[in-house]
Every structure is written in structure tokens, then in C-alpha cells.
Design a protein around this motif. Structure first.
Motif: not given
Length: 295
Positions: A125-145
Motif C-alpha cells: 500500500a505504501r507504494t501508492s505514495e510513489f506510483l499511480p494508485a491504479d497500478r498499485v491496486s492491480r499489482a496488489i491483486a496479482t500478489l494476493a492471488r
């Protein structure tokens, strides 16, 4: 520069981030000691390095992606702490030192693993401080799966079910290892591409590389459990056979296993055909290095 040294150089940046990542969070001292005992025990840091390389190769600053990349090491470490427990693989050594539960007890080892997994999502979640939130949320979903029931945890469940079971097929072994080991390695590549905002085609190439490298990595690990040495591996040799685990060498022999690992490494290199630059060259060499660990 040899690929092993380049891997170490990339890993050193991850190591520096990890060293301070749990400080100042109000974690009880005993729990913090147990978490850091395993998190800071060394290792190749392969998964965060893959995430960082794909992110940088596709246009995201490595430092911006660092918290997300480090989360892979948190998740990988938690899985190792839990895998070593008596109820799982019952291993006394990890990376050349006593396993976490041998030092801190089973209850604290379980809690340390739980904490590392949960803290990993805070890093993502911290990564959204540095990169667009939509990219981060997509990557979070990928890693969670990849880390969850249909990924790494599911693979561990299959591994337990197959231990000491006769008649496990090559396809069942392939599926189990693709989940237990391959899912997180693949996700590291995919998440790096997603954090960079890469196109679907380039994300698919990152996925193909990760799947091939992950397969090669686990096959070679199976072989090293037969022909390696405890000092190099940092864990007992021959434990797979002792525990009744089905492995590639037990099904098709060491030589055929290495042939298969080489084919996977070649497929990984083919996946990188559109990419150029320092990171692409490193990733190509890394695929070969994974296989060359046996020699």
C-alpha cells in the motif's frame, strides 16, 4: 560483470531497505526479534530483484517500486518460517542457521510468519505514495492471488497431500510446484510490469518469463537436494527423499530433470525478445544462472 555479482548488487539494495523496514512500528521486542531473525538471514532476494528489474526495464523508478518489491521477501520469508515447522516440513536448518521455531519456539514462529504476511500488505500500500494508485491496486491483486489459496498456500497444501503418497504423476508435481514456488516468482515479474503501467502484451511476456524461470528454479532445487551439499544450500541434503516427497529426479532422474530445466530457461529467454538494456541482459543471464547452480 558475472551474473552472480550483478544479482548480489541488486539484492544489496533490497537488503538495505529490509534492514530498517520493521523499526519504529511498536512491535513487541520478542516478536520483532523473531521476525528479523528470518527476514534478515540473507538469501538471493530473487523475488524482489525480479520485481525491481521488470519495473525499471519498463519505465518505473526502482526506488518507487522498492516497498512493493520488499513485500515479496516478507511473504517468501513467512512461508519459509511456516514450512519449517514440525507440522509441515519439520526442518531444523534454514540458510545455514537453526530454523525460526528451533530458536524462538513454535508459537512465536507462527506469530512471526503471520506478522510478516500482514506487514507485507502495508508495504504494498505504501507504494501508492510513489506510483499511480491504479497500478498499485492491480499489482496488489496479482500478489494476493499468487500468495493465497489458489497460489502458494494451495501449492503447500498439495505438497503436504502428496508427501509419502505413492503414484504422484509428473503433471501433479508440475502443478504443485507451479503453485508453491512458481506463483510468487511469476507474480514478482508481473507486478513489476504492472507497477510500470506496461501494456497487456508486455505483462504477458513478464508472466511467461516468470513461469519459465520459476519452473527451472524448482527443478534445479529438486536436483540440488540430490547432488548438492549442505554448506552451499544452507539446509539438509536428501530431506526430500527422507520425507517421501515426489520430485523431478525421483520421477525422471537427474539428467532428464536438468534437460527440462534448461528448456524452461530457454523459454524464459525467448520471452524477453522485445526487451533491451541492462535489466533485460541481466534477466537473460539470470535464467541461465538458475540452471548453472548445479555445475
Amino acid at each position: 560483470m558475472p551474473v552472480k555479482q550483478r544479482l548480489k548488487n541488486y539484492a544489496d539494495g533490497v537488503e538495505a531497505f529490509l534492514r530498517g523496514s520493521l523499526k519504529g512500528k511498536g512491535i513487541p521486542a520478542g516478536l520483532l526479534e523473531s521476525m528479523e531473525y528470518s527476514l534478515l538471514a540473507g538469501g538471493k532476494r530473487l523475488r524482489p530483484v525480479l520485481c525491481l528489474c521488470f519495473a525499471r526495464m519498463l519505465g518505473a523508478p526502482a526506488q518507487a517500486a522498492m516497498p512493493f518489491a520488499a513485500s515479496f521477501e516478507y511473504i517468501h520469508t513467512y512461508s519459509l518460517v511456516h514450512d519449517d515447522l514440525p507440522a509441515m516440513d519439520d526442518d531444523d536448518l534454514r540458510r545455514g542457521r537453526p530454523s525460526n521455531h528451533k530458536v524462538f519456539g513454535e508459537a512465536m514462529a507462527i506469530l512471526a510468519g503471520d506478522a510478516l504476511l500482514t506487514e507485507a500488505f502495508g508495504l504494498m500500500a505504501r507504494t501508492s505514495e510513489f506510483l499511480p494508485a491504479d497500478r498499485v491496486s492491480r499489482a496488489i491483486a496479482t500478489l494476493a492471488r499468487a500468495a493465497g489459496a489458489a497460489g502458494m498456500v494451495g501449492g503447500q497444501a498439495l505438497d503436504m497431500a502428496y508427501t509419502a503418497k505413492a503414484g504422484v504423476s509428473l503433471e501433479e508435481l508440475r502443478e504443485m510446484q507451479a503453485l508453491k514456488t512458481g506463483a510468487l516468482i511469476t507474480a514478482a515479474c508481473v507486478c513489476g510490469a504492472e507497477l510500470a503501467g506496461a501494456s497487456d502484451d508486455l505483462v504477458a511476456r513478464a508472466k511467461s518469463y516468470g513461469q519459465s524461470v520459476g519452473a527451472a528454479f524448482q527443478i534445479v532445487d529438486d536436483v540440488l537436494d540430490v547432488v548438492g551439499d549442505e554448506k552451499t544450500l544452507g539446509k539438509p541434503v536428501g530431506s526430500d527423499e527422507e520425507q517421501g516427497k515426489t520430485t523431478y529426479p525421483s520421477l525422471i532422474g537427474v539428467d532428464h530433470s536438468m534437460d527440462l530445466a534448461r528448456r524452461h530457461a530457454a523459454q524464459a529467454v525467448d520471452s524477453l525478445s522485445p526487451f533491451e538494456g541492462e535489466e533485460a541482459a541481466f534477466l537473460r543471464d539470470l535464467a541461465q544462472y538458475i540452471v548453472d547452480r548445479v555445475s
